[in-house]
Each structure stands twice: as C-alpha cells, then as structure tokens.
Design a protein around this motif. Sequence first.
Motif, PDB file in Angstrom:
ATOM      1  N   ILE A 218      -0.016  22.272 -67.712  1.00  0.00           N
ATOM      2  CA  ILE A 218      -1.499  22.090 -67.477  1.00  0.00           C
ATOM      3  C   ILE A 218      -2.368  21.041 -68.612  1.00  0.00           C
ATOM      4  O   ILE A 218      -3.012  19.544 -68.544  1.00  0.00           O
ATOM      5  N   ALA A 321      -8.028  21.351 -65.331  1.00  0.00           N
ATOM      6  CA  ALA A 321      -7.054  21.337 -64.453  1.00  0.00           C
ATOM      7  C   ALA A 321      -6.841  19.890 -63.630  1.00  0.00           C
ATOM      8  O   ALA A 321      -6.656  19.388 -62.683  1.00  0.00           O
ATOM      9  N   LEU A 347      -4.550  25.768 -57.681  1.00  0.00           N
ATOM     10  CA  LEU A 347      -3.759  24.841 -58.391  1.00  0.00           C
ATOM     11  C   LEU A 347      -4.067  23.426 -57.920  1.00  0.00           C
ATOM     12  O   LEU A 347      -4.431  22.208 -58.556  1.00  0.00           O
ATOM     13  N   ILE A 351      -5.844  20.332 -59.116  1.00  0.00           N
ATOM     14  CA  ILE A 351      -5.632  19.135 -59.752  1.00  0.00           C
ATOM     15  C   ILE A 351      -5.362  18.314 -58.371  1.00  0.00           C
ATOM     16  O   ILE A 351      -4.980  17.966 -57.209  1.00  0.00           O
TER      17      ILE A 351
END
Length: 388
Positions: A218, A321, A347, A351
């Motif tokens: 990441i 992220a 996550l 993202i």
Amino acid sequence: MPVRVERRAFALLCHLVEHRNRVVPGEELVAAAWSGEPATNAALATALRAVRLAIGDDGRRQAFIRTVHRRGYQFVAQAKAVTGAVSTVQAAVAPGPADRAVDDTTAGLRDSIRFCRTADGTRIAWAATGKGPPLVKTANWLSRIDLERTMAFARHWFEGLTEGRQLIRYDERGCGLSDADSGFTMDEWVEDLDAVADAAGHDRFPLLGVSQGGPLAIAYAARRPERVSRLILNAAYVRGRLARARGATENAEAALDLRLSLAGWYGDDRSFQRFFGGQFFAGRPPEQWDEFTTYQKRTATSANGARFLEAQSRMDVADLATQVACPTLITHSCDDPRVPMSEAIELADLIPDSRLVILDGRNHLLTGDEPAWHGFLAEMRAFLAEEN
C-alpha cells in the motif's frame, strides 16, 4: 542441470542412497547429517523436503524416498554406482558466488537468485521465477528465498503465481540472504523494493502484498503511483495489532500477544512457538505450525525477529491507503485467526478504486488444499487479465 542444496540435505541424500537396501531411522539420519549436533523432527522434515524437491520427488508420490510410518525412510528408486560420481555431485551442489540457481523439476521452474544494492548501500537478495509478464511480490514477515520453495506451506504459491507470469520476490533487509544489519522502517522497506524493481528491469508492474507485505505494498503504491499498475492484497491490514488497539483491554491483549510471540522466538519452548504458528495456520495440524516456526528461525537472528515483530505491530498505513490510485483487489479469509476481517473492510473503504472478496478459509496464510487458495488464484488471475 546442477541443483544446489544445503550441506545437511545433501548428506541426508547420500546416506539414504548408500543404505538404500534398508529403512533408515530418523535418528540415524540426524546423526549422519548433523554430525552429532541436536536437531528437531521439524528440522529433519525440512531437510527431507529439500532433498525431495531437488530430485523431483514429493511427500505424496514418494517415487524416490519412501516414508515408512514409525520406522524411518528408504531410498526406493533404482540406483547405479558410478566411479567418480560422488566428487562430481559434490561440485554441483557446492555454494556458488553471487548468483545461485535452484531447479524445481516437478514444476519446471528455475530460480535465479541475484543481489542488488539500495540507495543507502544495503545488499538485497532477489529472485525471478517463471516466464511472462511480471508480478512483483513484496517481502512479508521473514523469508529466505533459497529455502522457501522447499517448504510445504509455501510451495503452492510458486506454482500458482508463476502460471503465465514471472514472479519477482526478495528478502527484505534484516533477514534471509539480504544484509542483516539494517534498519526496520517503512522508508527503508520502500527502498528495498525500488532496488529490486530496478534490478529486474521493470518500470511498471502489478504488485502483490500478503500479510505484513500488505502495508508495504500500500505504501509503495501510494508513493510510487507511476510504477504500480495494479495492487493485490491478501490477508493484509491497515494497522498492526498495537496500532489498532483501542481501550485498556485491547492494548493489554496486543501487548500480551507480542510478549508471547517474542518468548517463542527467543526460546525453545514449543508451547510458545505453537501459539505463534497457530495464528498463521489455525486450520492445520500442529506439525505444520512447527514447520513454520522452525523455518522462521532459519531466516533471521532472534534480535532481528523481535525488531520485525515490534515494527509490524505498530504499522499504520491508513493515510497512505487513501492515496492509492491504481485498481486494487483485496482478498481476505473470513476466519483469519491473525488479522480480523474488519481490517480488510477498512482497506476497501479507504482505497478508492478497490474491490473486496471474502474467501472461505480459516488460515492467515493460505494453504494449497483449502477452497480459499483456489478462490484467491481465480480472483487474482481475472483481476490481472483486465489489465491487458
């Protein structure tokens, strides 16, 4: 084609061939290969796997070395004594210079292990396996690229990830064949990956991050958007356990987890070691936990292992992220015993261009015989095919 193996593994093979007319007990093999030094059953099993890999055998087929339950092992393939053959074989397996080659005759794959230097002069060991478009894998936890393909818990990764692709992997600073006396920061790990990508000659590539390699992947994708075309994350997390702990209870649990893991790393108490190994392979028998922890102790010093554990528990890539610009695939086992599924959900929320796939699995590191592994491969291949 010469196949390089470790000295003890070669001694095991020679002893088995020399005494091929009988079953050889494990204790005798240890005495022959370890020259009187103590060795665990897990160490013997690891050396036997290395031998089987080198000669194109495996634990299931057993065309060359047969396991006789509760008695030992026997070399069962046809063998012919040739004058002068021993010196020839010994020369073939002697340690090479900077570059090393390892053949996997069962998969038809060949490792070329090389070394490169980072901007600060740290020496990094890296390897290329297979042919085709590149797939770069970040280093995760601890590794030794000359040994990991001999391990049962890792071999299927090479067979799966190299189908139609060239897999690039490496030992991060502090472990494996890379320089041991180095720092343990995200900036330095990014430097390691920069050096490997440059040495491999790849300006832009898909990047895979597994477990602790996820936060690094990441960070790299956020800091080097021009280099990462697609990002694949498996069993990854936003924050390490200490970093994500909230409240007195979670902080106490995270601190205890770290202390128990360190106790297993520094000592020989199998109960502590199994506590740690069981977090990676909850759905597997304890023997596989032992194999995993034995392998780890061959990758780094106790001091470096402790530094890795501490650094990883405090990782936090939440801000990075949100800066990832490439398409991202996030996969996570629903019953991961080490990293909760909530990390994968966070996550996917952080993202921007990401998709989340929940896998049917109980292990943190996917094993080759579970549905989650085959689901991961199918999702990854379909995701990478979209790049073409």
